[in-house]
Motif scaffolding. Structure first.
Motif, PDB file in Angstrom:
ATOM      1  N   VAL A   1     -10.141  96.129 -26.131  1.00 30.14           N
ATOM      2  CA  VAL A   1      -9.298  94.738 -25.417  1.00 30.14           C
ATOM      3  C   VAL A   1      -8.384  95.155 -24.676  1.00 30.14           C
ATOM      4  O   VAL A   1      -8.371  94.821 -23.380  1.00 30.14           O
ATOM      5  CB  VAL A   1      -8.436  94.162 -27.008  1.00 30.14           C
ATOM      6  N   ARG A   2      -7.008  96.302 -24.638  1.00 29.11           N
ATOM      7  CA  ARG A   2      -6.355  97.077 -23.695  1.00 29.11           C
ATOM      8  C   ARG A   2      -7.064  97.024 -22.070  1.00 29.11           C
ATOM      9  O   ARG A   2      -7.058  96.814 -20.885  1.00 29.11           O
ATOM     10  CB  ARG A   2      -5.809  97.718 -23.552  1.00 29.11           C
ATOM     11  N   THR A   3      -9.189  97.437 -22.362  1.00 29.45           N
ATOM     12  CA  THR A   3      -9.228  98.175 -21.259  1.00 29.45           C
ATOM     13  C   THR A   3     -10.026  96.660 -20.152  1.00 29.45           C
ATOM     14  O   THR A   3      -9.790  97.290 -19.254  1.00 29.45           O
ATOM     15  CB  THR A   3      -9.850  99.157 -21.487  1.00 29.45           C
ATOM     16  N   HIS A   4      -9.682  96.190 -21.329  1.00 33.04           N
ATOM     17  CA  HIS A   4     -10.908  94.603 -20.927  1.00 33.04           C
ATOM     18  C   HIS A   4      -9.820  94.097 -20.220  1.00 33.04           C
ATOM     19  O   HIS A   4     -10.264  93.415 -19.351  1.00 33.04           O
ATOM     20  CB  HIS A   4     -11.734  93.906 -22.224  1.00 33.04           C
ATOM     21  N   LEU A   5      -8.103  93.882 -20.544  1.00 39.75           N
ATOM     22  CA  LEU A   5      -7.671  93.273 -20.166  1.00 39.75           C
ATOM     23  C   LEU A   5      -7.308  93.917 -18.375  1.00 39.75           C
ATOM     24  O   LEU A   5      -6.192  93.572 -17.950  1.00 39.75           O
ATOM     25  CB  LEU A   5      -6.219  92.589 -20.791  1.00 39.75           C
ATOM     26  N   ARG A   6      -7.834  95.294 -18.522  1.00 39.94           N
ATOM     27  CA  ARG A   6      -7.085  95.819 -17.184  1.00 39.94           C
ATOM     28  C   ARG A   6      -7.534  96.132 -16.037  1.00 39.94           C
ATOM     29  O   ARG A   6      -7.111  95.612 -14.927  1.00 39.94           O
ATOM     30  CB  ARG A   6      -6.545  97.117 -17.453  1.00 39.94           C
TER      31      ARG A   6
ATOM     32  N   VAL B   1      -1.938  87.827 -33.912  1.00 40.23           N
ATOM     33  CA  VAL B   1      -1.589  87.223 -32.545  1.00 40.23           C
ATOM     34  C   VAL B   1      -0.396  87.143 -31.507  1.00 40.23           C
ATOM     35  O   VAL B   1      -0.276  87.360 -30.703  1.00 40.23           O
ATOM     36  CB  VAL B   1      -2.514  85.992 -32.886  1.00 40.23           C
ATOM     37  N   GLN B   2       1.241  86.570 -32.443  1.00 39.24           N
ATOM     38  CA  GLN B   2       2.245  86.950 -31.719  1.00 39.24           C
ATOM     39  C   GLN B   2       2.395  88.373 -31.580  1.00 39.24           C
ATOM     40  O   GLN B   2       2.907  88.672 -30.513  1.00 39.24           O
ATOM     41  CB  GLN B   2       3.088  86.138 -33.030  1.00 39.24           C
ATOM     42  N   TYR B   3       1.837  89.408 -32.499  1.00 41.56           N
ATOM     43  CA  TYR B   3       2.597  91.015 -32.309  1.00 41.56           C
ATOM     44  C   TYR B   3       1.759  91.095 -30.948  1.00 41.56           C
ATOM     45  O   TYR B   3       2.292  91.523 -29.981  1.00 41.56           O
ATOM     46  CB  TYR B   3       2.096  91.857 -33.021  1.00 41.56           C
ATOM     47  N   TRP B   4      -0.046  90.629 -30.613  1.00 36.80           N
ATOM     48  CA  TRP B   4      -0.329  91.372 -29.692  1.00 36.80           C
ATOM     49  C   TRP B   4      -0.737  90.601 -29.004  1.00 36.80           C
ATOM     50  O   TRP B   4      -0.801  90.405 -27.237  1.00 36.80           O
ATOM     51  CB  TRP B   4      -2.308  91.605 -29.997  1.00 36.80           C
ATOM     52  N   THR B   5      -0.366  89.170 -28.581  1.00 38.54           N
ATOM     53  CA  THR B   5       0.208  88.027 -27.238  1.00 38.54           C
ATOM     54  C   THR B   5       1.995  89.303 -26.349  1.00 38.54           C
ATOM     55  O   THR B   5       0.970  89.312 -25.209  1.00 38.54           O
ATOM     56  CB  THR B   5       0.502  87.180 -27.679  1.00 38.54           C
TER      57      THR B   5
ATOM     58  N   GLY C   1       0.987  91.392 -23.717  1.00 35.79           N
ATOM     59  CA  GLY C   1       1.566  89.756 -22.198  1.00 35.79           C
ATOM     60  C   GLY C   1       0.713  89.524 -21.961  1.00 35.79           C
ATOM     61  O   GLY C   1       0.764  89.088 -20.975  1.00 35.79           O
ATOM     62  N   VAL C   2      -0.476  88.559 -22.552  1.00 40.22           N
ATOM     63  CA  VAL C   2      -1.379  87.624 -22.806  1.00 40.22           C
ATOM     64  C   VAL C   2      -0.866  86.604 -23.570  1.00 40.22           C
ATOM     65  O   VAL C   2      -0.412  86.854 -24.317  1.00 40.22           O
ATOM     66  CB  VAL C   2      -3.071  88.109 -22.409  1.00 40.22           C
ATOM     67  N   SER C   3      -1.610  85.323 -22.793  1.00 38.71           N
ATOM     68  CA  SER C   3      -1.734  83.928 -24.196  1.00 38.71           C
ATOM     69  C   SER C   3      -2.227  84.316 -24.828  1.00 38.71           C
ATOM     70  O   SER C   3      -2.928  85.281 -25.315  1.00 38.71           O
ATOM     71  CB  SER C   3      -2.777  83.030 -23.136  1.00 38.71           C
TER      72      SER C   3
END
Length: 58
Positions: free
Chosen positions: A52-57, A24-28, A32-34
């Motif tokens: 996840v990257r696509t969804h967050l974009r 979680v620390q690495y991916w947040t 750049g997300v919470s």
């Protein structure tokens, strides 16, 4: 399937395990997300990093 830290490779690196604090620390940090946003994205689209990257974009 448990997260076997002895067996690393592409399949392990391409998935986000929100139950492991170090992941979680690495991916947040990387995305750049919470933590909450990361967990919501994984819940919405599954644990693959690309999904996840696509969804967050959006």
């Amino acid at each position: 399937m448990s997260d076997d830290k002895q067996q690393t490779g592409s399949p392990d690196r391409d998935r986000i395990n929100v139950n492991e604090d170090y992941e979680v620390q690495y991916w947040t940090r990387t995305l750049g997300v919470s933590r909450e946003a990361l967990e919501a994205a994984v819940k919405a689209v599954g644990p693959t990093a690309e999904a996840v990257r696509t969804h967050l974009r959006r």
